[in-house]
Design an enzyme around this catalytic site. Sequence first.
Site, short mmCIF file in Angstrom:
data_model
loop_
_atom_site.label_atom_id
_atom_site.label_comp_id
_atom_site.label_asym_id
_atom_site.label_seq_id
_atom_site.Cartn_x
_atom_site.Cartn_y
_atom_site.Cartn_z
NE ARG A 109 -3.61 0.58 2.08
CZ ARG A 109 -5.05 0.63 2.24
NH1 ARG A 109 -5.28 0.65 3.46
NH2 ARG A 109 -6.01 0.02 1.89
CG HIS A 136 -8.35 0.14 -2.49
ND1 HIS A 136 -7.55 -0.53 -2.57
CD2 HIS A 136 -9.16 0.34 -1.96
CE1 HIS A 136 -7.94 -1.19 -0.85
NE2 HIS A 136 -8.95 -0.57 -0.69
CD GLN A 139 -12.81 -2.33 -0.97
OE1 GLN A 139 -12.12 -2.10 0.11
NE2 GLN A 139 -14.41 -2.68 -0.25
CG ASP A 225 -13.41 6.66 -1.13
OD1 ASP A 225 -13.85 5.98 0.39
OD2 ASP A 225 -12.43 6.07 -1.69
CB CYS A 265 -14.48 1.39 0.01
SG CYS A 265 -13.35 2.70 -0.05
NE ARG A 293 -9.89 -5.60 0.10
CZ ARG A 293 -8.97 -4.64 0.61
NH1 ARG A 293 -9.83 -2.90 1.15
NH2 ARG A 293 -7.56 -4.16 0.72
N1 NVA Z 1 -10.05 7.00 -1.44
C1 NVA Z 1 -9.62 6.13 -0.18
C2 NVA Z 1 -9.62 4.17 0.38
C3 NVA Z 1 -9.57 4.12 1.49
C4 NVA Z 1 -9.44 2.64 1.79
C5 NVA Z 1 -8.35 6.41 0.34
O1 NVA Z 1 -7.36 5.82 -1.01
O2 NVA Z 1 -8.01 7.24 0.99
N1 CP Z 2 -11.36 -0.03 2.34
C1 CP Z 2 -9.09 -0.85 3.15
O1 CP Z 2 -8.77 -0.82 1.92
O2 CP Z 2 -10.21 -0.57 4.23
P1 CP Z 2 -8.27 0.38 4.88
O3 CP Z 2 -7.79 1.62 4.62
O4 CP Z 2 -9.27 0.06 5.81
O5 CP Z 2 -7.01 -0.87 4.54
#
Ligand code: NVA
Ligand code: CP
Length: 310
Positions: A109, A136, A139, A225, A265, A293
């Site tokens: 990540r 992502h 997800q 989101d 998500c 997930r």
């Molecule tokens: N769009 C959000 C998704 C979090 C799971 C982010 O990137 O923070």
């Molecule tokens: N939806 C998702 O990826 O959640 P986290 O940021 O908690 O991993």
Amino acid sequence: MKPGASLMKHFLQIKDLRAEEYAYLFERTRIIKTRFKNYERYQPLVDRTLAMIFEKASTRTRVSFEAGMYQMGGSVVHLTTGDTHLGRAEPIEDTARVISRMVDLVMIRTFEQAKIEQFAAHSRVPVINGLTNEYHPCQILADIYTFIEHRGSIEGKVVAWVGDGNNMANTWLQAAEVLGFKVHLSTPSGYEVDPAAAGVRDAGCYRVFNHPLQACEGAHLVTTDVWTSMGYEAENEERRKAFVDWCVDDEMMAVAQPDALFMHCLPAHRGEEVTAEVLDGPQSVVWDEAENRMHVQKALMEYLLLGRIG
Ligand code: NVA
Ligand code: CP
């Protein structure tokens, strides 16, 4: 998978796999989830190790990968920028070379997609995108599996995206192109999805609407989101003003199909991108989505490490 094997696949974006591979993964997910629910042990990944590298916070991604890997008999190593040399400027290529000599699979990540691609280019083992600024894919895998569980095939359906043209929106667009459904996009001005940057060529897989209500009309799934994604916190105040009309509420759900689902998500901010009534309401499947997930990622890890089973 032997180091350097030509069949090695990464999962860095949705386009990395084909529609028939997704059909296979969703069927494996169903089988793996059913076994889990029946308390049947299934450990095809004994002696395999997953390294998880987090340069951003996570609850679901960490727990789902970690629990999933242990359930399949493997083990995990959890790394963050702060406690590795990644945060101290060791080149990403060198980190990839070293880590991939010691583990069987890597989940990352991070910020720029270019970073994970650079890592993958120097990795001996498959690399999975656990979220970047651009995509992502894990997800969306879970979201589509959740849709299939509740409503059957997503092919030909309409997904309404209400909110930021962010990593989730980009990934929905790619999935629409690969799996044959349509995304109705409504974003505030200045926060649009750039289909070219999202890696989408087929203009037939999305349609843009100025008003979120129009995007939701007739949709089979309504999704949104957070207004501010990780890494964009400096824009928080500006975004709070720009996004005020992009809150999924009962009115938007009412113009969608009568049996439309709502997904997010997570983490969610009730009263910002979605009302509490919708998030906690009867059309919301967000908890199934979060649980799935783990099940889809178990199928994904099995596929990347062992190929097709049977
Ligand atoms: N769009 C959000 C998704 C979090 C799971 C982010 O990137 O923070
Ligand atoms: N939806 C998702 O990826 O959640 P986290 O940021 O908690 O991993």
